[in-house]
Design a protein around this motif. Structure first.
Motif, mmCIF file in Angstrom:
data_model
loop_
_atom_site.group_PDB
_atom_site.id
_atom_site.type_symbol
_atom_site.label_atom_id
_atom_site.label_comp_id
_atom_site.label_asym_id
_atom_site.label_seq_id
_atom_site.Cartn_x
_atom_site.Cartn_y
_atom_site.Cartn_z
ATOM 1 N N VAL A 1 0.735 -1.116 -0.097
ATOM 2 C CA VAL A 1 -0.027 0.105 0.089
ATOM 3 C C VAL A 1 1.075 1.368 0.171
ATOM 4 C CG1 VAL A 1 -1.769 1.343 1.408
ATOM 5 C CG2 VAL A 1 -2.230 -1.216 0.804
ATOM 6 N N SER B 1 2.524 1.598 -3.604
ATOM 7 C CA SER B 1 1.816 1.768 -4.705
ATOM 8 C C SER B 1 0.694 2.896 -4.645
ATOM 9 C CB SER B 1 1.011 0.490 -4.989
ATOM 10 O OG SER B 1 -0.010 0.358 -3.974
ATOM 11 N N GLY B 2 0.283 3.233 -3.506
ATOM 12 C CA GLY B 2 -0.967 4.198 -3.403
ATOM 13 C C GLY B 2 -2.358 3.481 -3.915
ATOM 14 N N PHE B 3 -2.194 2.184 -4.144
ATOM 15 C CA PHE B 3 -3.477 1.661 -4.455
ATOM 16 C C PHE B 3 -4.417 1.695 -3.489
ATOM 17 C CE2 PHE B 3 -1.102 -1.041 -7.422
ATOM 18 C CZ PHE B 3 -1.774 -0.778 -8.683
#
Lengths: 673, 261
Positions: free
Chosen positions: A328, A331-333
């Motif tokens: 997380v 990635s910034g997903f």
């Protein structure tokens, strides 16, 4: 083996450039990009991508091009490629770049302007790498490998390659019967990839350091001696008069008679991907994925993945927590998929989902469990996974419409479980449930499929009762069943597409027989024809390679895409190539095999005992069930003794470690809330 | 919905307390990004950088990023703008630095200011484009541009997803000048400008649908039969309010309190 087939390809570059001059083809590619659809898929530059500079390239002994043989939007999220990309790039003696299949619009321009197949990282020519590793999740990607080989200037046939060409390596689930690709791939890696790519790197590095003694054949012989590596070209296959295989014999004393799959022992030792690739283009899965366990012993008889990835090996709670955190952050997903073949079966799934939902409370990060069994699922779990984010529909896969057929395939979920679960979900505010089924299963009759309609009707009724309103949806998705190698159904006759299509037509009638229920039911299916070709490629032998090549020469590309797939091209090619050999498309697909027939993949060892598979096939025909060995005694499928690996299930006694920073998503430069 | 009590938001989220406007560039190979691709990249970068972005309410909360007039796919830009809603006050310079680090190279955040009225949309009514035309002789380009400027109206047709659209390029065209790369301004479209490459600079008024560089080239083809041998490369150099002398006023200008980065 055939050589000298003309036409269809770009001429290989006349002289191979020495590796020192390997530079980007991007300047040649760039003017073509405004002329193709979705050019962003070819430019690379994803977050967490790794590109070696010229010096690094020169100093690295073994360079891998990793290919996913489908469109970028499908290939980029592939976990296998992402894992191996990181594992290889962490090694000082290896580097890895990625490539994907190019769409026909760009392929045509590349041929016209003589731009070779390239990697999206450094835009280096694929032909200049030492190894081209291709991961086949599905057989319908075979023609796309031929396109890449041809665009790269690599001879299609292994026999025509020399020391200057990359070693073409095939992995992925389809590698458990690579025989239809035997003419085109040099080496096949069976099983888990994390460790074998390192071993292959060692072999290639040593051979290169020694100055390439014995040429390409010696390199392939050394690779054939590496655990988990199968070199098809070093085996001779002979056939009986009835068309079946007579024998598969090693062509050299250094080559093993049988090749055993690799098994990664402890998932916690392999926490990859650590920094998932974040595409700039839109892809099929916009999320970070963490594999929570590998293998499955539910024993669904149709499921090749469940059979060939045994035994079950769980990642620990602590390991999962660390990977989710790392993924997380990197990635910034806003969605994390907890992957496995049946995610709700993890022994600590309740702790995992609750712990993660607590951790990401208020951060708009949602969890998803892409594969869940209705009998392992409960509404507390559903509430946890949707707590911090978007609430999508619930998806379950009963696979068979009737209880009888579910016994045959050993997918023992009861309709009562399903109705109870969806009722609770609808009561809690969910509005949609998706159900997956297969059609064309062994022993299937029309009635088995028509019961799907009744099940869907009852789901709608239960949903309306539980939710108190009429606006509930049920979507039924139906795929054609394809018998796969290394499963109890490897001997089964595949249903003909006409049979499947007719049953689905009747099913649609049955669904709509009650309009008041039917209007809330969506039905999605594809026609059965691509399944038959998938069946040919799944259970084919080396003779099928000629069909693949002819289809490709006649323009076959992207066979997994309905707008590109041509059934007529495949049936025509099968007739032309297989007819003279005394076999046929039907012979490979709709024919039932005898117990003693030599199957094309018998010399490839997935760990499963052939006798156990046969007994399970007979049990299936008798409608007998097989329990899961995680909770009931071992039934001797053979995998644990042959891989030297026991099932690993929790509870592990570890905990989800609390995070110390205020903002679990990113850094804390902006202070706390 | 059963889970939401009456009078309560479906997903109560902290309110927006500050809005910041950013200028960013789309450079090099990332010029092939579509607007949707850029929006996704920013949403993820905002999360990665830990920016306290505010979210919309409801079951499907989205970060509050407001966009304006994206440059078309395939064109580069030095002047793209967006506005971010924040749940805490943030120093614009810190935001520029954090977001720029979290974005891939080629999506480069250039400057930021705290937003104040009027709205960003009311601060932009025209764009300046620089269009590189490798392989086009400067004299031919000048002749074509002169022919275009001599007309009152030049309509071209563009095929859009919603059908064919007639676009009057000449009407939207404020000015057009030609230079060659050797003496022209340094361009930033990624690849170095080809020496001797003709560069067309145009200012177009914002219209609906917007006149794009491709449309300008289409108009040059209509009036003078000019067809570039290789695809042209266009870069949006500036956006802003057109003043009487034909200049574009900086949309962030009046709010700029921090030094440019």
């Amino acid at each position: 083996m055939r050589t000298g087939l003309g036409g269809g390809g770009v001429a290989p570059r006349a002289t191979r450039l020495p590796s020192r001059c390997v530079t980007s083809v991007f300047p040649d590619l760039e003017p073509l990009l405004p002329r193709v659809s979705k050019p962003v898929q070819y430019v690379g530059g994803e977050l967490n991508a790794q590109v070696a500079d010229e010096d690094e390239w020169d100093a690295t002994p073994v360079r891998w091009a990793l290919m996913y043989p489908d469109a970028y939007e499908v290939g980029l999220p592939n976990q296998g490629i992402m894992i191996l990309y990181e594992v290889l790039n962490e090694r000082p003696d290896a580097l890895a770049e990625r490539c994907y299949a190019v769409w026909p619009d760009l392929e045509a321009l590349m041929r016209e302007h003589r731009v070779p197949a390239f990697t999206v990282d450094g835009h280096r020519p694929v032909g200049d790498f030492d190894v081209l590793g291709v991961s086949f999740s599905t057989e319908l990607g075979y023609t796309n490998l031929l396109t890449t080989l041809d665009l790269a200037g690599i001879p299609l046939h292994t026999v025509d390659r020399d020391e200057t060409h990359p070693v073409v390596l095939m992995g992925g689930h389809a590698a458990f019967n690579p025989e239809p690709m035997a003419d085109f791939v040099d080496v096949v890696a069976l099983g888990d990839g994390e460790e074998v790519v390192g071993d292959i790197t060692d072999v290639v590095a040593a051979w290169k350091a020694e100055g390439g003694p014995g040429g390409r054949r010696e390199l392939l012989l050394r690779l054939a001696g590496t655990d988990g590596c199968y070199v098809p070209g070093l085996y001779d296959v002979t056939y009986d008069a009835d068309g079946a295989i007579a024998a598969v014999e090693p062509a050299d004393p250094r080559v093993p008679r049988s090749v055993q799959k690799r098994t990664t022992r402890d998932l916690d030792d392999w926490p990859y991907p650590k920094a998932p690739l974040v595409p700039l283009a839109e892809t099929v899965h916009e999320r970070a994925s963490v594999e929570i366990f590998r293998g499955c012993t539910r024993g669904c008889r149709f499921c090749q993945a469940g059979m060939i990835t045994r035994p079950v090996r769980e990642r620990s709670l602590e390991g999962i927590g660390a990977m989710v955190d790392s993924a997380v952050r990197a990635s910034g997903f806003d969605e994390v998929g907890l992957l496995s073949l049946s995610s709700a079966d993890h022994s600590e799934i309740a702790e995992i989902t609750k712990g993660l939902a607590d951790r990401y409370e208020g951060s708009n990060t949602s969890l998803s469990l892409p594969s869940t069994r209705v009998d392992a699922f409960n509404i507390d779990l559903a509430n946890e996974i949707s707590r911090n984010g978007r609430r999508s529909g619930l998806t379950f896969a009963p696979e068979g419409g009737s209880e009888r057929i579910r016994r045959v395939i050993n997918k023992m979920v009861s309709e009562e479980d399903l109705i109870r679960t969806v009722s609770e979900a609808f009561a809690q505010g969910w509005r949609q449930v998706k159900l997956y089924f297969m059609c064309g299963l062994p022993t299937e009759e029309d009635e088995d499929v028509l019961e799907i309609a009744g099940m869907a009707h009852r789901v709608i009724k239960a949903g309306r009762a539980a939710s108190g309103h009429n606006d509930v949806r049920c979507t039924i998705s139906i795929g054609g069943f394809v018998p796969k190698p290394h499963t109890p159904f490897q001997w089964a006759p595949q249903a003909h597409p006409d049979v499947v299509d007719e049953r689905l037509r009747k099913l649609r009638e049955a669904v709509n027989s009650d309009r008041r229920l039917g209007r809330n039911i969506g039905m999605r299916y594809h026609d059965g024809k691509p399944s038959l070709i998938e069946g040919l490629l799944a259970r084919g032998d080396r003779r099928v390679g000629r069909v693949v090549e002819r289809v490709w020469r006649e323009g076959g590309r992207f066979d997994g895409w309905s707008e590109h797939f041509s059934f007529e091209r495949w049936t025509g090619a099968a007739e032309a190539e297989l007819g003279p050999l005394g076999v046929s498309l039907d012979w490979f697909t709709t024919r039932e095999r005898e117990r003693d027939e030599v199957l094309p993949w018998d010399h490839l060892d997935s760990g499963l005992e052939r006798d156990w598979l046969w007994d399970d096939w007979q049990e299936a025909l008798a409608g007998g069930e097989q329990d899961d060995c995680r909770w009931t005694p071992c039934f001797d499928c053979g995998v644990c003794p042959s891989t030297g690996q026991d099932i690993q299930v929790g509870p592990t006694g570890t905990q989800l470690l609390p995070l110390t920073v205020a903002n679990p998503v990113g850094g804390n430069r902006f202070g706390s809330a | 919905m059963a889970r939401v009590r009456p009078g309560e938001a479906a997903n109560p989220a902290p309110p927006t307390v500050q809005r910041i406007r950013l200028r960013f560039a789309k450079r090099g190979r990332l010029r092939f990004l579509s607007h949707r691709d850029i929006a996704r990249a920013f949403e993820r970068a905002v999360r990665r950088a830990g920016v306290p972005v505010s979210h919309s309410h409801g079951f499907s909360p989205h970060p509050r990023l407001s966009w304006i007039g994206a440059a078309p796919t395939g064109t580069a830009s030095e002047a793209e703008y967006l506005e971010i809603g924040l749940t805490r006050e943030v120093d614009p310079a810190v935001l520029v630095d954090a977001l720029d680090r979290a974005l891939p190279s080629g999506l480069d955040v250039l400057e930021a200011v705290v937003a104040s009225p009027p709205a960003l949309a009311d601060r932009i009514d025209a764009t300046r484009w620089a269009i590189e035309l490798p392989g086009v002789a400067e004299a031919d380009l000048r002749a074509a541009v002169d022919a275009l400027l001599a007309e009152e109206s030049v309509v071209i047709e563009r095929v859009t997803p919603s059908g064919r659209k007639q676009i009057d390029v000449r009407k939207a065209l404020v000015s057009a000048t030609v230079v060659t790369a050797s003496n022209g301004p340094g361009l930033v479209s990624g690849a170095a400008a080809v020496a001797g490459c003709a560069i067309l600079t145009v200012v177009v008024r914002q219209t609906t649908p917007a006149v794009r560089p491709d449309d300008v080239l289409g108009a040059l083809d209509v009036v003078a039969g000019l067809t570039p041998p290789v695809p042209a490369r266009a870069t949006r150099m500036a956006q802003g309010l057109l003043d009487d002398s034909g200049h574009l006023a900086d949309p962030l200008g009046s709010d700029r309190v921090t030094a440019q980065i």
